[in-house]
Structure formats: structure tokens, C-alpha cells
Enzyme design. Structure first.
Site, mmCIF file in Angstrom:
data_model
loop_
_atom_site.group_PDB
_atom_site.id
_atom_site.type_symbol
_atom_site.label_atom_id
_atom_site.label_comp_id
_atom_site.label_asym_id
_atom_site.label_seq_id
_atom_site.Cartn_x
_atom_site.Cartn_y
_atom_site.Cartn_z
ATOM 1 N N GLU A 182 1.851 1.382 -3.518
ATOM 2 C CA GLU A 182 0.487 2.492 -3.961
ATOM 3 C C GLU A 182 0.235 3.917 -3.791
ATOM 4 O O GLU A 182 -0.292 4.398 -4.873
ATOM 5 C CB GLU A 182 -0.795 0.969 -3.885
ATOM 6 C CG GLU A 182 -0.716 0.201 -3.806
ATOM 7 C CD GLU A 182 -1.361 -1.169 -3.789
ATOM 8 O OE1 GLU A 182 -1.745 -1.051 -2.393
ATOM 9 O OE2 GLU A 182 -2.240 -1.739 -4.325
ATOM 10 N N GLY B 216 1.052 -0.990 0.096
ATOM 11 C CA GLY B 216 -0.255 -0.053 0.086
ATOM 12 C C GLY B 216 0.699 1.455 0.503
ATOM 13 O O GLY B 216 0.747 2.196 -0.866
HETATM 14 C C1 3H9 Z 1 -0.971 -3.972 1.650
HETATM 15 O O1 3H9 Z 1 -0.239 -2.764 1.585
HETATM 16 C C2 3H9 Z 1 -2.034 -4.075 1.345
HETATM 17 C C3 3H9 Z 1 -2.672 -3.705 -0.011
HETATM 18 O O2 3H9 Z 1 -2.163 -3.509 -1.281
HETATM 19 C C4 3H9 Z 1 -4.261 -3.396 0.020
HETATM 20 C C5 3H9 Z 1 -4.801 -3.432 1.231
HETATM 21 C C6 3H9 Z 1 -6.171 -2.151 1.143
HETATM 22 N N1 3H9 Z 1 1.605 -3.533 9.042
HETATM 23 O O3 3H9 Z 1 9.968 -6.636 9.724
HETATM 24 P P1 3H9 Z 1 10.405 -5.701 11.471
HETATM 25 C C7 3H9 Z 1 5.932 -4.459 12.374
HETATM 26 S S1 3H9 Z 1 -0.195 -5.531 2.200
HETATM 27 C C8 3H9 Z 1 1.769 -3.788 9.983
HETATM 28 O O4 3H9 Z 1 10.957 -6.419 12.204
HETATM 29 P P2 3H9 Z 1 12.418 -4.489 9.747
HETATM 30 C C9 3H9 Z 1 6.504 -5.814 12.001
HETATM 31 O O5 3H9 Z 1 5.979 -6.749 12.705
HETATM 32 C C10 3H9 Z 1 1.045 -5.349 3.712
HETATM 33 N N2 3H9 Z 1 2.812 -4.185 11.334
HETATM 34 O O6 3H9 Z 1 11.103 -4.190 10.583
HETATM 35 C C11 3H9 Z 1 7.218 -5.082 13.381
HETATM 36 O O7 3H9 Z 1 6.695 -5.432 14.624
HETATM 37 P P3 3H9 Z 1 7.382 -5.403 16.113
HETATM 38 C C12 3H9 Z 1 2.629 -5.262 2.182
HETATM 39 C C13 3H9 Z 1 4.012 -3.747 10.128
HETATM 40 O O8 3H9 Z 1 13.011 -3.732 10.033
HETATM 41 C C14 3H9 Z 1 7.582 -4.029 13.425
HETATM 42 O O9 3H9 Z 1 6.718 -3.160 12.159
HETATM 43 N N3 3H9 Z 1 3.563 -4.640 2.742
HETATM 44 C C15 3H9 Z 1 3.940 -4.312 9.328
HETATM 45 O O10 3H9 Z 1 13.115 -5.717 9.568
HETATM 46 C C16 3H9 Z 1 8.805 -3.872 12.566
HETATM 47 O O11 3H9 Z 1 9.315 -4.766 11.133
HETATM 48 C C17 3H9 Z 1 4.806 -5.484 2.611
HETATM 49 O O12 3H9 Z 1 4.140 -6.759 3.336
HETATM 50 C C18 3H9 Z 1 3.271 -3.638 8.931
HETATM 51 N N4 3H9 Z 1 2.687 -3.488 6.822
HETATM 52 O O13 3H9 Z 1 11.901 -4.577 7.822
HETATM 53 C C19 3H9 Z 1 5.113 -5.308 4.402
HETATM 54 N N5 3H9 Z 1 5.486 -4.116 8.421
HETATM 55 O O14 3H9 Z 1 8.030 -4.861 16.089
HETATM 56 C C20 3H9 Z 1 5.545 -5.723 5.344
HETATM 57 C C21 3H9 Z 1 5.818 -4.069 9.469
HETATM 58 O O15 3H9 Z 1 6.104 -5.558 16.960
HETATM 59 N N6 3H9 Z 1 6.654 -5.154 6.087
HETATM 60 N N7 3H9 Z 1 5.185 -4.155 10.637
HETATM 61 O O16 3H9 Z 1 7.769 -7.086 15.945
HETATM 62 C C22 3H9 Z 1 8.113 -5.630 5.630
HETATM 63 O O17 3H9 Z 1 8.481 -6.377 5.052
HETATM 64 C C23 3H9 Z 1 9.425 -5.299 6.682
HETATM 65 O O18 3H9 Z 1 8.933 -5.255 8.002
HETATM 66 C C24 3H9 Z 1 10.413 -4.206 6.678
HETATM 67 C C25 3H9 Z 1 10.903 -3.528 7.816
HETATM 68 C C26 3H9 Z 1 10.837 -4.243 5.259
HETATM 69 C C27 3H9 Z 1 9.393 -2.523 6.309
#
Ligand code: 3H9
Length: 694
Positions: free
Chosen positions: A104, A101
Site C-alpha cells: 500500500e 501495508g
Molecule cells: C497490514 O499490513 C494492514 C494494512 O493493510 C493496514 C494497516 C492500517 N508485523 O515469518 P517470519 C515477524 S497487515 C510484525 O519468521 P520469513 C515475525 O513474527 C500485515 N511482525 O520470516 C517474526 O518474528 P519473530 C500484512 C512481523 O522470512 C519475524 O518477523 N502483512 C510481521 O519466513 C520473521 O518473520 C503480512 O501479513 C509484521 N507484519 O517470512 C505479512 N511480519 O522472529 C506477514 C513478520 O519474533 N509476514 N513479523 O518470531 C510474513 O508473511 C512473513 O513474515 C514474511 C517473512 C514473508 C514477510
């Protein structure tokens, strides 16, 4: 705490999102953006808007935690439409990772700039989803159907340079001055009078006839069993065939269908489980990591060389130690080979390889490792040999050095007791091939110090692995569970299911490989030797009978071109061997096992429920503190399908009661030698409980 702020600078407005840790687009951020845009709209002095984030990254996507709740207004698509409909140009300024998102949102802006180190991507597929905020429609318009599909189907982000060349970005900006650069970009637009560019108004370049069918065929193997890749393709097809407004309605339907699916729930479960493993219950708040600069690896075999290579790639100084000069030479050559392979794949350049090789030292003398911060023993899996190595390490290593063993089954406490510093001893169970496999079991001994555990967890991240802390028992979590799973796969052979049927059924169910093919790959002799060393083997002549016989015949699997299967020279493709089938039937007759037709359902239940049963025992004994940790072990180290969430999540999904009842039936049918039901499973199974609630 999350906030969206608006600041005015001359004729520009700057919208800043601050929602730690990753600026996920939660409901409060979405509504904050709508308010911000409305406030700016009534300010006639604003000629352009810059959208930027504070903290370590631009928006990392929708807030995944909201997906289990009723959707809250405003929907992300509405926010993005508000931005795109703006009369003044909106420029997204991205740093860190603009994902899902987040990208997006940026594609709804009229222009996009990013810092040099930024990455952008649509990784929704990894969560069993498709981009659901018009991404499947805007990305093909920006970069063409093929490139857009490649990004969405792989889910892999691309770096800023690639994003610029593809056409996702309009300009790159020095990392230190993103906001200034974005403001300068906005002013230049205004001076040049560049018109607003709405991505929705672009047309998608047509593709050749048959393109989508060919694309489907190309990705079929990699996406086997998954729902969302097909939805992505259908949605992208619509970007050509349908008007934008119709296609986004369809995309939204696909998105909610995927979001509700058990696959997406499982993949989201794994996402959070992989992050939860780093939080170890009961660690002292005062504990801090030890400094690791120099890593020594004892044993230059395949495993030792793989571990050394991982450490070199992570930037450590590495000393490889082996008693044999020829072994050291082989180890060094295989490390060089791994570097060269990565150079050929473009993962590292020649300069990086040479610099890495310079950090490698080899030695036959333990004195040379006296100052190392971490020592990882990777010698032959034999208690006496390992103890001898640890006695020597204790003698030579500096105080405070961490002494790790790469044992896959042996008792860490017994190894630690060979030293005068058991608090510094830990298990680091790497999986083969060590430089590729993501899983690292971190085995906590009875006396392992908290700071040693924390250091091991940090190390796993530096090595780009997922470290899971497990307790000390035979086989820890992964191999202990594998033992039961493999046992059932073996028993099924004697009862009448040919190896290729057992493997085929489990592979079709989602396992990366069938168990018999896995044992052939790992080497049947490996399991054989481990079983020989165990003193607590069950008194059951059927137990791993066929695997042991094959091993005694010298049929070790792929490495001898013969194991459970046959392998043509140089091929990894298992070919059923009629001789093995004859041997199984003969053995069944000798042992008095009546062979019968075995259903697919029985194969799945016997093998997968054996996993769940052992997982329950592991939880009951406290070897794993959380069922989610077990799921991370099995999805990262043993080819368990991520889209089923791991064995314990799978049990929760189909109902623990159902699993419990089936296991009771198996116990009644086959006896309690293997199917004794632990109290924990009985409690959950009879109270409508879930492993997730423990
Ligand atoms: C989407 O976008 C759908 C849309 O197309 C449409 C919608 C209508 N949400 O990974 P980390 C938390 S689907 C909530 O350890 P890093 C994670 O749980 C989404 N929480 O850090 C953790 O929490 P905690 C598409 C999130 O530096 C903390 O943040 N996006 C989200 O190693 C730190 O995360 C993805 O798939 C989230 N979206 O890596 C990206 N993301 O500290 C998913 C993270 O409590 N995220 N958290 O354990 C990632 O790939 C990695 O987190 C990122 C950072 C690379 C960003």
C-alpha cells in the site's frame, strides 16, 4: 531498533527504512517517514525521491503487534497520502516481499520498481483483515477489479514478473543493483519529463452487470464462515461507486471492524503461534544443526512415497528402500505421478521434474543407505516391525545419522531402545498426504539430542512444513486429542444424532470436514487396528462401537466405497446410508442407550470440549510446552478453523471458566471415565485464567 534515514545524491533524495526483521511499518517507522518527507520538502534541490529498505525485505506490512494496542499516530494512510501528495516523483524500490501495508505504501508512490526475485501482495485476508491503508481503492485502479479481487481474496503474493505484467510495477531490476537501478529509473523519468502519476487519480474500469454477485458465488465455498472477504468485495465495489475519499473512509471503518473481530484476533494468534513453534524451550545454546544432504525413506507405500517426494522437491538426494521389488516400483511410479501432477499444475517445469527424478535412487539393500544423513522409517504401524527396522538401521547407518520414525502413535523411546544410539532417534510424524499436509509433529524422545531436534525443525522449513515439537505419549498431540474428539462423535451416534447431523453441525461450526467423513477418508480400519493394539482401552462397550463394527464388516470408508457413509464410484461425496442408521439404532437398543434429539450446541460442546480437555492434560503433562503449539497442530493438521485460532485459543476466547464449568457438568452427567477434570484446567477455570498466560 528501527530508523528512517535520508540521503541526498545530486538532485535525488533516498529514503531508507531499516527496521529488522521485516521492516514492518511500526509507529516509529511511520513517524520517521513523515519527518523524512518534511525534511526533503524544504530542500529545493531535490527533484525525485527513491524509497528503499535495508535488510531481507521491503516492508512486510503494518506492524501486526500494534493491532492489540490503541492506534498510534500517524496512521499509515496519512503517511501514504504525504507521499502521494509530494510535488516531486517518489519511486518505491522493492525487494523481498512487499506485503500488505508495504505494498500500500508502494502504491502511494508515483512509480514502482522491484528486483527480479521480489514478491508483492495484499495478504491481509489471512489475518482476518482487509487492506486498510487505501489498498482496496488503489489496487483496482492499477490492475482492474477482477485482478485486484483475486489478489486480495486469495491473499497470495505474485512474483515480480506477474506484478509487472499486471501493471503493479513499472520496471524490474537486477537483484544485485536495486538502488542503482531505481536511481537510473528516476533520472530517466526526469530527463523524459514524465508527469507524476497518482494512483488515486486513475479511474477504475467498469465491470459487467452482476460481476460482484457472481464473484461472491465463486468464492463462497472457499471463504465459508469468514468475515473479511465480504468486506473486501464491498470495499472494492465502492471503488467504482464512490469517490476515492469517501471509499477510503468506509475502508477504514471496515478495517477497524475486522481488526476488532474474534476472527482476526484468532488468525493473528495463529500467525504468531506458527512462528513461536520454532523456539523450543530448554534447548542447549551450544547445539547446532547436523548437515543433511541425503535422505533415505524406508517403506515405499503411500506415506513413504509422499515423504520421499517432499524431500526431492526440497532438493535432497533421496534413496527409497523397500523389501519388495514390486513395492519399490509402485513407490517410484507414484513419485513420478506426483511430479507430473505438479508439472501439469505449473508448479514445476519438465526440466525440474527430470532433475528431481535423477536425485531419486531405489534399493532393496540397507547397505545402500549406510551413508545417508537422515533415515525416515515409514513402514507398517506395528511396534515389532518398527523395532526390527531400527535394529537394522543401527547396524548399517553411519555414526551421527539421524534415525526417524514416522509412527503416528507408538512409543518413540521403545523404538529408540532397539538401537545403541537413542540420542539420534526422533519421531517425524508426517500427515497424509505427506507431500501436501503442512503439519509435521517432531516427537522428542527421552534421550533425543538437542542438535537432532534443531535439525528436524530446520528440515521442516526446508520441506515447507510447520514442525511442532511434541513429547512422547500415545498419539502425541494431534492423534491423542483426535481420540477424544472422535470418541464423542461416536457416542453421539448411539445417543441419537445421525452421522450426517454430527458432521454437518461441526462443519458449519468451521471444521474443514465432519469427524465421520474424516474417519471414512483416513480409513476406519486404521483406527481399528490402532485400538486393537492398545492395552489401555477403556472398559466401555460403547467406546468407538460403531466405527469398530463397520470396520469388522469390511466397510473401511472411501477406499471400499462404504464406511459410515456410501460413496458413488469415483466420488468423495459422503451419502448417508439408511442401513448404517438402522444398525446404530439397533446397537443403541442392545446396549441400553436411550436415543434422543440432540441439540447442535451439545454436539459442538461434546466434541470441541473433549479437545480442550485433552489439550489441558497434554499441557499438564508437559507433552506440549505451550498452548499455542497445540493450536498450530490442530489448525494445520486436523482442519480446525484457523479463524477460531485452535482449540486452546478458542477456550481462551469464550472463557476458560465457561468451558471448565461445562466440562464439570459433562462429568456429572456422563461420569469421570472420559470427563475427569485435570488440575490445570480446574485452576484456570476457577481463577479467571487463560491458556495463553501459562
Ligand atoms: C497490514 O499490513 C494492514 C494494512 O493493510 C493496514 C494497516 C492500517 N508485523 O515469518 P517470519 C515477524 S497487515 C510484525 O519468521 P520469513 C515475525 O513474527 C500485515 N511482525 O520470516 C517474526 O518474528 P519473530 C500484512 C512481523 O522470512 C519475524 O518477523 N502483512 C510481521 O519466513 C520473521 O518473520 C503480512 O501479513 C509484521 N507484519 O517470512 C505479512 N511480519 O522472529 C506477514 C513478520 O519474533 N509476514 N513479523 O518470531 C510474513 O508473511 C512473513 O513474515 C514474511 C517473512 C514473508 C514477510
Amino acid at each position: 531498533m528501527s530508523s528512517v534515514n535520508v540521503e541526498y545524491r545530486n538532485n535525488l533524495s533516498i529514503i531508507t527504512i531499516e527496521s529488522p526483521p521485516v521492516n514492518a511499518l511500526s509507529q516509529s517507522v511511520r513517524s520517521g517517514l513523515v519527518y523524512a518527507l518534511e525534511a526533503i520538502k524544504i530542500n529545493n534541490d531535490v527533484e525525485a525521491i527513491v524509497l528503499i529498505c535495508i535488510g531481507r525485505t521491503f516492508c512486510a506490512g503494518a506492524d501486526i503487534r500494534e493491532f492489540n494496542k490503541t492506534p498510534l499516530s500517524p496512521h499509515l494512510s496519512e503517511v501514504i497520502s504525504c507521499i502521494e501528495n509530494s510535488d516531486v516523483p517518489v519511486i518505491a524500490a522493492m525487494h523481498g516481499t512487499a506485503l500488505g501495508g508495504g505494498l500500500e505504501l508502494a502504491m502511494g508512490c508515483h512509480f514502482r520498481v522491484a528486483s527480479l526475485k521480489a514478491y508483492v501482495g495484499l495478504p491481509e485476508v489471512t489475518l482476518g483483515l482487509l487492506p486498510g491503508a487505501m489498498g482496496t481503492q488503489r489496487l483496482p485502479r492499477l490492475i482492474g477489479v477482477k485482478n485486484a479481487l483475486d489478489m486480495m481474496i486469495s491473499g497470495k503474493p505474485v512474483n515480480a514478473k506477474t506484478a509487472l505484467s499486471l501493471g503493479i510495477l513499472d520496471q524490474l531490476i537486477d537483484d544485485e543493483s536495486l538502488l542503482d537501478g531505481a536511481i537510473a529509473f528516476a533520472n530517466k523519468l526526469l530527463i523524459e519529463g514524465k508527469p507524476i502519476r497518482r494512483v488515486r487519480d486513475l479511474t477504475v474500469d467498469p465491470v459487467s452487470v452482476g460481476f460482484f454477485d457472481n464473484y461472491r458465488k465463486k468464492i463462497a465455498v472457499k471463504t465459508r464462515g469468514l468475515i473479511s472477504p465480504e468486506k473486501i468485495i464491498c470495499s472494492v465495489e465502492s471503488s467504482i461507486e464512490m469517490p476515492f475519499d469517501e471509499a477510503v473512509v468506509q475502508e477504514r471503518d471496515f478495517f477497524s471492524e475486522c481488526k476488532k473481530s474474534s476472527q482476526s484476533k484468532a488468525l493473528r494468534h495463529v500467525f504468531f503461534a506458527e512462528r513461536a513453534v520454532a523456539k523450543i524451550p530448554g534447548i542447549s545454546a551450544e547445539a547446532s544443526q547436523r548437515q543433511i544432504d541425503e535422505v533415505s525413506v524406508i517403506g515405499a507405500g503411500t506415506m513413504g512415497a509422499g515423504i520421499a517426494y517432499s524431500a526431492l522437491r526440497a532438493g535432497f538426494k533421496v534413496i527409497l528402500i523397500d523389501s519388495e521389488r514390486s513395492g519399490l516400483q509402485r513407490g517410484k511410479e507414484s513419485i513420478k505421478g506426483l511430479f507430473e501432477h505438479d508439472v501439469a499444475r505449473g508448479r514445476i517445469d519438465d526440466a525440474g521434474m527430470n532433475e528431481g527424478l535423477e536425485r531419486l535412487q531405489t534399493t532393496q539393500s540397507f547397505e545402500a543407505v549406510a551413508n545417508s544423513d537422515l533415515l525416515i522409517e515409514a513402514v507398517f504401524e506395528n511396534m515389532a516391525i518398527k523395532k526390527e527396522v531400527f535394529r537394522t538401521l543401527d547396524k548399517f547407518c553411519r555414526p551421527g545419522a539421524i534415525l526417524a520414525t514416522n509412527t503416528s502413535t507408538l512409543d518413540i523411546d521403545e523404538i529408540a531402545a532397539a538401537t545403541d544410539r537413542p540420542e539420534d532417534v526422533i519421531g517425524l510424524h508426517f500427515f497424509s498426504p505427506a507431500h501436501i499436509m503442512r503439519l509435521l509433529e517432531i516427537v522428542r524422545g527421552a534421550k533425543t539430542a538437542d542438535d537432532v531436534l534443531l535439525t528436524a525443525l530446520a528440515l521442516s522449513k526446508q520441506l515447507q512444513k510447520i514442525g511442532v515439537v511434541v513429547g512422547n505419549c500415545f498419539g502425541f498431540v494431534g492423534n491423542r486429542m483426535l481420540h477424544g474428539y472422535g470418541r464423542e462423535a461416536q457416542l453421539l451416534l448411539l445417543e441419537g444424532a445421525p452421522p450426517e447431523k454430527v458432521d454437518g453441525v461441526l462443519q458449519e461450526w468451521g471444521m474443514a470436514m465432519g469427524p465421520h467423513a474424516v474417519f471414512d477418508l483416513a480409513g476406519l480400519d486404521v483406527g481399528y487396528k490402532i485400538r486393537q493394539e492398545r492395552t489401555d482401552q477403556p472398559e466401555d462397550p460403547l467406546f468407538y462401537r460403531i466405527a469398530d463394527m463397520l470396520s469388522e464388516m469390511g466397510r473401511f470408508g472411501q477406499k471400499t466405497s462404504k464406511g459410515m457413509y456410501l460413496y458413488d464410484s469415483g466420488s468423495r461425496e459422503p451419502v448417508p446410508d439408511p442401513e448404517v442408521q438402522v444398525m446404530i439404532s439397533r446397537e443403541a437398543e442392545l446396549l441400553g442407550v436411550e436415543q434422543r434429539e440432540i441439540s447442535e450446541q451439545e454436539i459442538i460442546e461434546r466434541c470441541i470440549y473433549a479437545l480442550i480437555l485433552e489439550g489441558s492434560r497434554i499441557l499438564e503433562e508437559g507433552i506440549s510446552p505451550r498452548s499455542t503449539d497445540i493450536d498450530v497442530v490442530w489448525t494445520n493438521g486436523y482442519g480446525f478453523p484457523r479463524y477460531r485460532g485452535g482449540p486452546m485459543h478458542y477456550a481462551d476466547e469464550i472463557g476458560v471458566q465457561r468451558v471448565y464449568e461445562a466440562i464439570c457438568e459433562l462429568r456429572d452427567r456422563f461420569g469421570s471415565l472420559y470427563w475427569e477434570v485435570p488440575k490445570l484446567l480446574e485452576n484456570l477455570g476457577t481463577t479467571d485464567g487463560k491458556f495463553a498466560d501459562l
